[in-house]
Design a protein around this motif. Structure first.
Motif, mmCIF file in Angstrom:
data_model
loop_
_atom_site.group_PDB
_atom_site.id
_atom_site.type_symbol
_atom_site.label_atom_id
_atom_site.label_comp_id
_atom_site.label_asym_id
_atom_site.label_seq_id
_atom_site.Cartn_x
_atom_site.Cartn_y
_atom_site.Cartn_z
ATOM 1 N N ASP A 328 8.433 5.827 -8.170
ATOM 2 C CA ASP A 328 7.863 5.962 -6.829
ATOM 3 C C ASP A 328 6.368 6.276 -6.906
ATOM 4 N N ASP A 329 5.791 6.105 -8.082
ATOM 5 C CA ASP A 329 4.388 6.431 -8.336
ATOM 6 C C ASP A 329 3.477 5.332 -7.793
ATOM 7 N N ILE A 330 2.541 5.701 -6.942
ATOM 8 C CA ILE A 330 1.610 4.717 -6.365
ATOM 9 C C ILE A 330 0.193 4.883 -6.891
ATOM 10 N N ARG A 331 -0.002 5.758 -7.870
ATOM 11 C CA ARG A 331 -1.350 6.001 -8.369
ATOM 12 C C ARG A 331 -1.985 4.719 -8.902
ATOM 13 N N ASP A 332 -3.120 4.355 -8.318
ATOM 14 C CA ASP A 332 -3.844 3.128 -8.671
ATOM 15 C C ASP A 332 -2.975 1.882 -8.574
ATOM 16 N N SER A 333 -1.980 1.913 -7.695
ATOM 17 C CA SER A 333 -1.165 0.726 -7.467
ATOM 18 C C SER A 333 -2.047 -0.412 -6.973
ATOM 19 N N ARG A 334 -1.757 -1.615 -7.435
ATOM 20 C CA ARG A 334 -2.560 -2.772 -7.017
ATOM 21 C C ARG A 334 -2.288 -3.140 -5.557
ATOM 22 N N SER A 335 -1.282 -2.546 -4.968
ATOM 23 C CA SER A 335 -1.044 -2.796 -3.545
ATOM 24 C C SER A 335 -2.050 -2.050 -2.678
ATOM 25 N N ILE A 336 -2.675 -1.014 -3.204
ATOM 26 C CA ILE A 336 -3.624 -0.224 -2.410
ATOM 27 C C ILE A 336 -4.842 -1.045 -2.003
ATOM 28 N N PRO A 337 -5.575 -1.691 -2.935
ATOM 29 C CA PRO A 337 -6.708 -2.511 -2.490
ATOM 30 C C PRO A 337 -6.283 -3.700 -1.640
ATOM 31 N N VAL A 338 -5.068 -4.203 -1.862
ATOM 32 C CA VAL A 338 -4.578 -5.326 -1.060
ATOM 33 C C VAL A 338 -4.340 -4.888 0.380
ATOM 34 N N ILE A 339 -3.682 -3.735 0.549
ATOM 35 C CA ILE A 339 -3.457 -3.227 1.902
ATOM 36 C C ILE A 339 -4.787 -2.918 2.585
ATOM 37 N N GLU A 340 -5.710 -2.338 1.842
ATOM 38 C CA GLU A 340 -7.040 -2.045 2.398
ATOM 39 C C GLU A 340 -7.704 -3.319 2.898
ATOM 40 N N ALA A 341 -7.619 -4.385 2.117
ATOM 41 C CA ALA A 341 -8.229 -5.659 2.512
ATOM 42 C C ALA A 341 -7.539 -6.231 3.750
ATOM 43 N N LEU A 342 -6.231 -6.116 3.826
ATOM 44 C CA LEU A 342 -5.495 -6.620 4.983
ATOM 45 C C LEU A 342 -5.865 -5.853 6.250
ATOM 46 N N ILE A 343 -6.043 -4.545 6.111
ATOM 47 C CA ILE A 343 -6.442 -3.729 7.264
ATOM 48 C C ILE A 343 -7.829 -4.138 7.751
ATOM 49 N N LEU A 344 -8.731 -4.383 6.812
ATOM 50 C CA LEU A 344 -10.090 -4.815 7.182
ATOM 51 C C LEU A 344 -10.071 -6.171 7.888
ATOM 52 N N GLU A 345 -9.076 -6.994 7.542
ATOM 53 C CA GLU A 345 -8.955 -8.308 8.183
ATOM 54 C C GLU A 345 -8.174 -8.215 9.494
ATOM 55 N N GLU A 346 -7.770 -6.977 9.860
ATOM 56 C CA GLU A 346 -7.044 -6.704 11.100
ATOM 57 C C GLU A 346 -5.662 -7.364 11.133
ATOM 58 N N ALA A 347 -5.044 -7.462 9.971
ATOM 59 C CA ALA A 347 -3.674 -7.979 9.907
ATOM 60 C C ALA A 347 -2.685 -6.886 10.293
ATOM 61 N N ASP A 348 -1.505 -7.284 10.721
ATOM 62 C CA ASP A 348 -0.422 -6.340 10.998
ATOM 63 C C ASP A 348 0.435 -6.251 9.734
ATOM 64 N N VAL A 349 0.318 -5.151 9.025
ATOM 65 C CA VAL A 349 0.959 -5.014 7.723
ATOM 66 C C VAL A 349 2.340 -4.387 7.873
ATOM 67 N N PHE A 350 3.341 -5.055 7.298
ATOM 68 C CA PHE A 350 4.713 -4.550 7.260
ATOM 69 C C PHE A 350 5.116 -4.447 5.788
ATOM 70 N N ALA A 351 5.281 -3.223 5.306
ATOM 71 C CA ALA A 351 5.486 -2.994 3.879
ATOM 72 C C ALA A 351 6.896 -2.501 3.573
ATOM 73 N N PHE A 352 7.376 -2.895 2.395
ATOM 74 C CA PHE A 352 8.673 -2.399 1.923
ATOM 75 C C PHE A 352 8.610 -2.114 0.429
ATOM 76 N N ASP A 353 9.178 -0.978 0.043
ATOM 77 C CA ASP A 353 9.352 -0.631 -1.363
ATOM 78 C C ASP A 353 10.624 0.200 -1.468
ATOM 79 N N PRO A 354 11.453 -0.033 -2.489
ATOM 80 C CA PRO A 354 12.706 0.720 -2.615
ATOM 81 C C PRO A 354 12.521 2.224 -2.778
ATOM 82 N N MET A 355 11.349 2.664 -3.276
ATOM 83 C CA MET A 355 11.165 4.090 -3.548
ATOM 84 C C MET A 355 9.848 4.683 -3.055
ATOM 85 N N ALA A 356 8.791 3.888 -2.970
ATOM 86 C CA ALA A 356 7.445 4.447 -2.855
ATOM 87 C C ALA A 356 6.859 4.500 -1.454
ATOM 88 N N SER A 357 7.623 4.148 -0.429
ATOM 89 C CA SER A 357 7.055 4.107 0.922
ATOM 90 C C SER A 357 6.535 5.461 1.392
#
Length: 424
Positions: A328-357
């Motif tokens: 469930d460790d998200i430290r320096d996860s590569r999803s972090i910069p991706v989510i940041e970029a999606l937010i900057l593009e004003e996308a509606d982000v819907f995320a799923f992870d079995p443990m790390a949400s």
């Protein structure tokens, strides 16, 4: 043996629990009382395969947790397993190391006749054990290095497989300045079958940094090759399969994708770069490793945007938030910069992870967190697969629920035909 483990985080908890499972009498010290209470209640504060079972077997028998250092003076070994987080300049913050050493020294002052070994398991720059830990412990204890030994005993634990790695190590590195201290640490592992390598203290410190830096380099190298292969319409996984068959190279860590994350590789490579620069060296290769890793995940959002033209107000599914599967460790996860970029593009982000949400909510509370992959995919106009969870490879009909079936994966795990790889 009686062992005190200073630090109840990932390394300390796994090491302490496994040492107790080997039959040692172990006390884990941590400053966070809630974490101590969880351990003493046989509830691991982190997820790690097999850890819960060990706590059930050992807590209340020969494993306990405490916020106090009072057991140090009665123990044979103190293992320092505290964090060394990066500073803004990339160098390692050693404040927790020095604090732990001072507390150990103060406790050792109470009992001067018992030989004691202080071993560092935390990843620290070469020179730390002798320059900070040894001098601090001796200063606060009032003792000398004839009745207090010092060692560097780096860990090589993969998250998700840490218990397995501890119990079945491929090598046990013991750096010490004298044979007596090294022999005590070797005795601690006598029930394990890993090859033991005795080195000097600074060499042991450097082995840990070099191991992580080399593995990170293999990943960034594979991603560079993958980017070139994609431009040439070549399957990089076919290429790396052939490359990895060379016994000099091996197939491990050649999987091209979105890059590396976690608690070790980014931090340790940055610290090694900082250390090199302090010595007037210019580590060009290591800097490039970090540069490739920084830009690599953003290629996913670039590809997605090129397919959709605009991401504004469009539902985008992000599958995988942890930096790797089985944690469930998200430290320096590569999803972090991706989510940041999606937010900057004003996308509606819907995320799923079995443990790390729950952990990711602390960083991005504003995005939508789903209970299933299907919930994230339903009516989505794009999907980014960020973590190599095995269950994602089983997804099939779920993708048919998307509004537009544009699927970009960063971990080469999907079995469906309608997908595009980040660099293949």
């Amino acid at each position: 043996m009686k062992i005190t483990v200073v630090g109840g985080g990932y390394v300390g908890l796994v090491s302490g629990a496994c040492l107790a499972d080997l039959g040692h009498d172990v006390t884990i010290i941590d400053t966070v009382s809630a974490k101590v209470d969880m351990i003493n209640s046989k509830k691991p504060p982190i997820y790690e395969k097999g850890l819960l079972d060990i706590l059930k077997r050992t807590v209340g028998k020969n494993l306990t947790a405490s916020t106090k250092y009072e057991n140090v003076s009665e123990s044979d070994v103190s293992l320092i397993c505290v964090g060394t987080p990066p500073k803004k300049d990339g160098s390692a913050n050693l404040d927790y190391i020095k604090s732990a050493a001072a507390s150990i020294g103060e406790e050792l002052k109470k009992k001067s006749e018992k030989y004691h070994v202080v071993a560092v398991k935390s990843t620290v720059p070469p020179g730390t054990t002798e320059g900070i830990v040894k001098t601090t412990v001796l200063e606060y204890s009032g003792r000398n290095d004839e009745d207090v030994g010092f060692s560097m005993n780096p860990e090589f634990l993969r998250e998700g497989l840490a218990v397995e790695d501890f119990m079945h190590p491929d090598r046990i590195v013991i750096g010490s300045s004298d044979k007596r201290a090294g022999d005590v640490i070797e005795q601690m592992y006598e029930k394990l079958n890993g090859d033991v390598l005795h080195t000097g203290i600074t060499a042991a410190e450097m082995i840990k940094y070099t191991s992580n830096a080399f593995l990170a380099t293999k990943i960034s190298f594979s991603n560079e090759i993958g980017n070139i292969c994609k431009s040439l319409s070549i399957d990089v996984y076919e290429v790396m399969k052939g490359v990895g068959m060379d016994h000099r190279i091996s197939p491990y860590f050649l999987n091209a994708g979105a890059g590396f994350g976690g608690s070790c590789f980014p931090k340790d490579v940055s610290a090694l770069v900082s250390l090199a620069e302090e010595k007037d060296q210019n580590p060009i290769l290591l800097k490039s490793v970090l540069d490739v890793n920084k830009t690599q995940p953003l290629k996913m959002t670039e590809i997605l945007k090129s397919r959709l033209c605009s991401l504004k107000n469009k539902k985008i599914a992000v599958l995988g938030l942890a930096f790797k599967d089985n944690t469930d460790d998200i430290r320096d996860s590569r999803s972090i910069p991706v989510i940041e970029a999606l937010i900057l593009e004003e996308a509606d982000v819907f995320a799923f992870d079995p443990m790390a949400s729950d952990n990711m909510k602390n960083i991005y509370p504003e995005i939508n967190y789903c209970k299933t992959a299907l919930e994230a995919l339903k009516d989505a106009e794009g999907c980014l697969v960020m973590t190599e969870w095995p269950e994602f490879s089983k997804l099939n009909d779920e993708f048919n629920q998307m509004k537009s079936k544009i699927i970009i994966e960063g971990r080469h795990i999907l079995t469906i035909d309608e997908k595009e790889g980040i660099c293949w």
